[in-house]
Design a protein around this motif. Structure first.
Motif, PDB file in Angstrom:
ATOM      1  N   PHE A 272       0.825  -1.204   0.000  1.00  0.00           N
ATOM      2  CA  PHE A 272       0.000   0.000   0.000  1.00  0.00           C
ATOM      3  C   PHE A 272       0.863   1.260   0.000  1.00  0.00           C
ATOM      4  N   ALA A 273       1.906   1.278   0.833  1.00  0.00           N
ATOM      5  CA  ALA A 273       2.765   2.466   0.933  1.00  0.00           C
ATOM      6  C   ALA A 273       3.572   2.681  -0.339  1.00  0.00           C
ATOM      7  N   CYS A 274       4.007   1.605  -0.978  1.00  0.00           N
ATOM      8  CA  CYS A 274       4.813   1.734  -2.200  1.00  0.00           C
ATOM      9  C   CYS A 274       3.961   2.054  -3.423  1.00  0.00           C
ATOM     10  N   ASN A 275       2.686   1.733  -3.364  1.00  0.00           N
ATOM     11  CA  ASN A 275       1.744   2.061  -4.430  1.00  0.00           C
ATOM     12  C   ASN A 275       2.214   1.539  -5.786  1.00  0.00           C
TER      13      ASN A 275
ATOM     14  N   ALA B  81       8.119  -0.272  -8.147  1.00  0.00           N
ATOM     15  CA  ALA B  81       9.067  -1.380  -8.022  1.00  0.00           C
ATOM     16  C   ALA B  81      10.359  -0.950  -7.334  1.00  0.00           C
ATOM     17  N   GLU B  82      10.774   0.277  -7.549  1.00  0.00           N
ATOM     18  CA  GLU B  82      12.004   0.763  -6.924  1.00  0.00           C
ATOM     19  C   GLU B  82      11.851   0.860  -5.405  1.00  0.00           C
ATOM     20  N   MET B  83      10.678   1.289  -4.952  1.00  0.00           N
ATOM     21  CA  MET B  83      10.434   1.365  -3.512  1.00  0.00           C
ATOM     22  C   MET B  83      10.344  -0.024  -2.897  1.00  0.00           C
ATOM     23  N   LEU B  84       9.740  -0.961  -3.600  1.00  0.00           N
ATOM     24  CA  LEU B  84       9.690  -2.338  -3.108  1.00  0.00           C
ATOM     25  C   LEU B  84      11.100  -2.924  -2.991  1.00  0.00           C
ATOM     26  N   ALA B  85      11.963  -2.597  -3.959  1.00  0.00           N
ATOM     27  CA  ALA B  85      13.351  -3.054  -3.885  1.00  0.00           C
ATOM     28  C   ALA B  85      14.060  -2.402  -2.699  1.00  0.00           C
TER      29      ALA B  85
ATOM     30  N   LYS C 102      12.687   8.457   1.946  1.00  0.00           N
ATOM     31  CA  LYS C 102      11.324   8.701   1.444  1.00  0.00           C
ATOM     32  C   LYS C 102      10.432   7.497   1.757  1.00  0.00           C
ATOM     33  N   LEU C 103      10.980   6.311   1.550  1.00  0.00           N
ATOM     34  CA  LEU C 103      10.238   5.083   1.843  1.00  0.00           C
ATOM     35  C   LEU C 103       9.934   4.974   3.331  1.00  0.00           C
ATOM     36  N   ILE C 104      10.906   5.310   4.172  1.00  0.00           N
ATOM     37  CA  ILE C 104      10.715   5.216   5.614  1.00  0.00           C
ATOM     38  C   ILE C 104       9.603   6.149   6.068  1.00  0.00           C
ATOM     39  N   ARG C 105       9.561   7.348   5.526  1.00  0.00           N
ATOM     40  CA  ARG C 105       8.490   8.291   5.896  1.00  0.00           C
ATOM     41  C   ARG C 105       7.121   7.738   5.509  1.00  0.00           C
TER      42      ARG C 105
END
Length: 136
Positions: free
Chosen positions: A75-78, A81-85, A103-106
């Motif tokens: 849900f957070a990564c929407n 694919a880069e955020m999932l990695a 950015k991902l942590i926030r």
């Protein structure tokens, strides 16, 4: 001028403490997620002579936690694919945090906090005599 400097310092401290909280939350969730993924499915004997402090095999609660974390991350990564990695890198090695991971942590911290995924909160044991017992 002095008041502006004091206000900016106070604002900086507030943001820093919020960032530290978000970082700690995401690290604790990723650590718990990593530990849950490493649990053995079946355990006939335990070769560790020390008494276990918690269950060392997969339980319904640990499976639910893993699924809830996966749903929250998705849900957070929407669909990015880069955020999932970046999440996978965080789970493997959480010592270095780059700008992409910040950015991902926030994003993850907001979702984890809203869904109550902190391990201390998620795996809380409520005893029968407790006034905070959940109603069934």
């Amino acid at each position: 001028m002095k008041n502006e400097a004091i206000e900016s310092a106070v604002t900086g401290l507030a943001k820093e403490s919020r960032w530290e909280w978000e970082l700690r939350l995401v690290q604790s969730v990723s650590d718990a997620y990593k530990q849950v993924r490493q649990l053995p499915v079946l355990c006939a004997t335990d070769y560790n002579p020390s008494p276990p402090t918690r269950s060392r095999r997969v339980s319904p609660d640990s499976v639910h936690y893993e699924i809830d974390v996966l749903h929250a991350v998705t849900f957070a990564c929407n669909g990015d694919a880069e955020m999932l990695a970046s999440w996978e890198r965080l789970v493997e090695d959480d010592t270095v945090v780059s700008n992409k991971e910040a950015k991902l942590i926030r994003r993850l911290a907001r979702v984890f906090e809203a869904r109550g995924l902190h391990p201390g909160q998620y795996f809380r044991i409520v005893r029968r005599g407790s006034p905070k017992r959940r109603n069934v």
